[in-house]
Write a protein that holds these residues in place. Sequence first.
Motif, mmCIF file in Angstrom:
data_model
loop_
_atom_site.group_PDB
_atom_site.id
_atom_site.type_symbol
_atom_site.label_atom_id
_atom_site.label_comp_id
_atom_site.label_asym_id
_atom_site.label_seq_id
_atom_site.Cartn_x
_atom_site.Cartn_y
_atom_site.Cartn_z
ATOM 1 N N GLU A 56 -4.756 32.405 8.441
ATOM 2 C CA GLU A 56 -3.732 31.489 7.942
ATOM 3 C C GLU A 56 -4.027 31.057 6.511
ATOM 4 O O GLU A 56 -5.178 31.112 6.059
ATOM 5 C CB GLU A 56 -3.675 30.246 8.839
ATOM 6 C CG GLU A 56 -3.159 30.553 10.225
ATOM 7 C CD GLU A 56 -3.199 29.349 11.144
ATOM 8 O OE1 GLU A 56 -3.144 28.207 10.653
ATOM 9 O OE2 GLU A 56 -3.288 29.553 12.361
ATOM 10 N N PHE A 68 8.958 31.470 -4.174
ATOM 11 C CA PHE A 68 8.144 31.925 -3.041
ATOM 12 C C PHE A 68 9.004 32.882 -2.221
ATOM 13 O O PHE A 68 10.010 32.482 -1.625
ATOM 14 C CB PHE A 68 7.723 30.706 -2.214
ATOM 15 C CG PHE A 68 6.966 31.038 -0.969
ATOM 16 C CD1 PHE A 68 5.621 31.330 -1.027
ATOM 17 C CD2 PHE A 68 7.598 31.062 0.261
ATOM 18 C CE1 PHE A 68 4.917 31.638 0.129
ATOM 19 C CE2 PHE A 68 6.902 31.373 1.416
ATOM 20 C CZ PHE A 68 5.556 31.662 1.346
ATOM 21 N N GLN A 75 12.344 30.759 -1.820
ATOM 22 C CA GLN A 75 12.365 29.299 -1.898
ATOM 23 C C GLN A 75 11.658 28.879 -3.182
ATOM 24 O O GLN A 75 10.697 29.515 -3.595
ATOM 25 C CB GLN A 75 11.643 28.686 -0.699
ATOM 26 C CG GLN A 75 12.327 29.000 0.627
ATOM 27 C CD GLN A 75 11.527 28.499 1.819
ATOM 28 O OE1 GLN A 75 11.704 27.392 2.278
ATOM 29 N NE2 GLN A 75 10.614 29.326 2.296
ATOM 30 N N LEU A 77 9.274 26.495 -5.128
ATOM 31 C CA LEU A 77 8.186 25.524 -4.937
ATOM 32 C C LEU A 77 8.005 24.727 -6.222
ATOM 33 O O LEU A 77 7.771 25.304 -7.288
ATOM 34 C CB LEU A 77 6.872 26.232 -4.601
ATOM 35 C CG LEU A 77 6.843 27.120 -3.364
ATOM 36 C CD1 LEU A 77 5.424 27.632 -3.128
ATOM 37 C CD2 LEU A 77 7.366 26.386 -2.145
ATOM 38 N N PHE A 82 4.702 22.371 -0.344
ATOM 39 C CA PHE A 82 3.562 22.864 0.435
ATOM 40 C C PHE A 82 4.103 23.829 1.490
ATOM 41 O O PHE A 82 5.072 23.515 2.183
ATOM 42 C CB PHE A 82 2.916 21.647 1.105
ATOM 43 C CG PHE A 82 1.760 21.946 2.020
ATOM 44 C CD1 PHE A 82 0.460 21.884 1.531
ATOM 45 C CD2 PHE A 82 1.967 22.266 3.341
ATOM 46 C CE1 PHE A 82 -0.618 22.136 2.374
ATOM 47 C CE2 PHE A 82 0.900 22.536 4.184
ATOM 48 C CZ PHE A 82 -0.400 22.469 3.701
ATOM 49 N N VAL A 83 3.485 24.983 1.608
ATOM 50 C CA VAL A 83 3.920 25.992 2.583
ATOM 51 C C VAL A 83 2.726 26.480 3.377
ATOM 52 O O VAL A 83 1.654 26.731 2.798
ATOM 53 C CB VAL A 83 4.560 27.210 1.880
ATOM 54 C CG1 VAL A 83 5.026 28.246 2.895
ATOM 55 C CG2 VAL A 83 5.738 26.788 1.023
ATOM 56 N N HIS A 84 2.911 26.627 4.671
ATOM 57 C CA HIS A 84 1.901 27.229 5.535
ATOM 58 C C HIS A 84 2.305 28.664 5.852
ATOM 59 O O HIS A 84 3.484 28.948 6.077
ATOM 60 C CB HIS A 84 1.800 26.434 6.856
ATOM 61 C CG HIS A 84 0.920 27.080 7.877
ATOM 62 N ND1 HIS A 84 1.411 27.737 8.983
ATOM 63 C CD2 HIS A 84 -0.425 27.194 7.961
ATOM 64 C CE1 HIS A 84 0.406 28.195 9.708
ATOM 65 N NE2 HIS A 84 -0.717 27.871 9.105
ATOM 66 N N LEU A 85 1.325 29.539 5.891
ATOM 67 C CA LEU A 85 1.578 30.945 6.204
ATOM 68 C C LEU A 85 0.777 31.351 7.427
ATOM 69 O O LEU A 85 -0.447 31.156 7.465
ATOM 70 C CB LEU A 85 1.164 31.821 5.018
ATOM 71 C CG LEU A 85 2.041 31.621 3.785
ATOM 72 C CD1 LEU A 85 1.343 32.163 2.549
ATOM 73 C CD2 LEU A 85 3.376 32.309 3.995
ATOM 74 N N ALA A 86 1.453 31.933 8.392
ATOM 75 C CA ALA A 86 0.770 32.486 9.557
ATOM 76 C C ALA A 86 -0.078 33.683 9.118
ATOM 77 O O ALA A 86 0.134 34.236 8.033
ATOM 78 C CB ALA A 86 1.807 32.905 10.601
ATOM 79 N N SER B 8 5.742 28.352 9.851
ATOM 80 C CA SER B 8 5.252 29.263 8.813
ATOM 81 C C SER B 8 6.373 29.576 7.829
ATOM 82 O O SER B 8 7.483 29.933 8.226
ATOM 83 C CB SER B 8 4.746 30.554 9.463
ATOM 84 O OG SER B 8 4.278 31.448 8.485
ATOM 85 N N GLY B 9 6.106 29.415 6.543
ATOM 86 C CA GLY B 9 7.082 29.731 5.507
ATOM 87 C C GLY B 9 8.040 28.600 5.187
ATOM 88 O O GLY B 9 8.847 28.727 4.271
ATOM 89 N N GLU B 10 7.961 27.504 5.925
ATOM 90 C CA GLU B 10 8.866 26.369 5.697
ATOM 91 C C GLU B 10 8.226 25.417 4.679
ATOM 92 O O GLU B 10 7.041 25.105 4.785
ATOM 93 C CB GLU B 10 9.083 25.638 7.022
ATOM 94 C CG GLU B 10 10.064 24.489 6.967
ATOM 95 C CD GLU B 10 10.119 23.749 8.321
ATOM 96 O OE1 GLU B 10 10.553 22.597 8.322
ATOM 97 O OE2 GLU B 10 9.694 24.336 9.337
ATOM 98 N N VAL B 11 9.016 24.954 3.727
ATOM 99 C CA VAL B 11 8.479 24.096 2.675
ATOM 100 C C VAL B 11 8.422 22.648 3.159
ATOM 101 O O VAL B 11 9.422 22.099 3.623
ATOM 102 C CB VAL B 11 9.315 24.195 1.389
ATOM 103 C CG1 VAL B 11 8.776 23.245 0.321
ATOM 104 C CG2 VAL B 11 9.322 25.630 0.861
ATOM 105 N N ALA B 12 7.248 22.048 3.084
ATOM 106 C CA ALA B 12 7.055 20.631 3.405
ATOM 107 C C ALA B 12 6.668 19.909 2.113
ATOM 108 O O ALA B 12 6.288 20.543 1.124
ATOM 109 C CB ALA B 12 5.949 20.487 4.441
ATOM 110 N N ILE B 29 1.524 17.353 9.356
ATOM 111 C CA ILE B 29 2.338 18.305 8.597
ATOM 112 C C ILE B 29 2.399 19.622 9.338
ATOM 113 O O ILE B 29 3.459 20.213 9.453
ATOM 114 C CB ILE B 29 1.794 18.457 7.163
ATOM 115 C CG1 ILE B 29 1.993 17.115 6.436
ATOM 116 C CG2 ILE B 29 2.476 19.594 6.415
ATOM 117 C CD1 ILE B 29 1.365 17.035 5.083
ATOM 118 N N LEU B 30 1.285 20.070 9.862
ATOM 119 C CA LEU B 30 1.327 21.273 10.689
ATOM 120 C C LEU B 30 0.099 21.332 11.576
ATOM 121 O O LEU B 30 -0.963 20.806 11.228
ATOM 122 C CB LEU B 30 1.421 22.540 9.829
ATOM 123 C CG LEU B 30 0.205 22.922 8.998
ATOM 124 C CD1 LEU B 30 -0.677 23.909 9.746
ATOM 125 C CD2 LEU B 30 0.681 23.540 7.687
ATOM 126 N N ALA B 32 -1.419 24.649 13.572
ATOM 127 C CA ALA B 32 -1.232 26.060 13.900
ATOM 128 C C ALA B 32 -2.474 26.531 14.649
ATOM 129 O O ALA B 32 -3.204 25.720 15.223
ATOM 130 C CB ALA B 32 -0.990 26.849 12.619
#
Lengths: 110, 110
Positions: A56, A68, A75, A77, A82-86, B8-12, B29-30, B32
């Motif tokens: 991740e 992004f 999207q 940025l 802030f973005v999380h990636l699996a 995943s991939g969503e902007v926070a 915030i997440l 995972a």
Amino acid sequence: MALPHAQSGEVASVRPLGAQLAQATTSAILKAGQLEVMRVVLPTGKSMREHQTPGEATVQCLEGAVEFHAGDSVQLLQPGDFVHLAPRSPHALKAIKDSSLLLTICLLPG
Amino acid sequence: MALPHAQSGEVASVRPLGAQLAQATTSAILKAGQLEVMRVVLPTGKSMREHQTPGEATVQCLEGAVEFHAGDSVQLLQPGDFVHLAPRSPHALKAIKDSSLLLTICLLPG
């Protein structure tokens, strides 16, 4: 020049670089057993082509503006986004302003 | 109220809360498989007593000012200050201004 990485408990700065951004390059903040953190500097128009990480990751925009790209979605940025990636999520970045990003990678495969 | 976590991939947003900080509380915030990220809100004078996490963690001061206690050392975290913690590193926090912090935890034991 390789900079020493921050040690556990040592305070590092992830402030916006502001006027220093134009002369800055990507730099490591830390690489430990589980986490790697770096500040990615992307000047206007520069891209980080599509890539993925085994574990991740998170991307935080510190300054500037970056597209992004993930699959068909794009999207924007901006600072504080802030973005999380699996694990193994293909993504690409393109700076539309001089930008710096805080990238945190989990070094273990997901 | 439990808020849905970012996908995943969503902007926070991890922007400073500014005028909203006084009414804010700590929020996820997440969460995972490998990483958990939260915004910790600490009003002036409030502490997070000594604790540790099984895996590595990072703390980024988003706004305010927080004393970071680890062993005998006390360091002041201000906006843009960032600390990495090795697994099982005892530490405590005390806010000296209304503050919010971005906390990233690796959920795997180190």
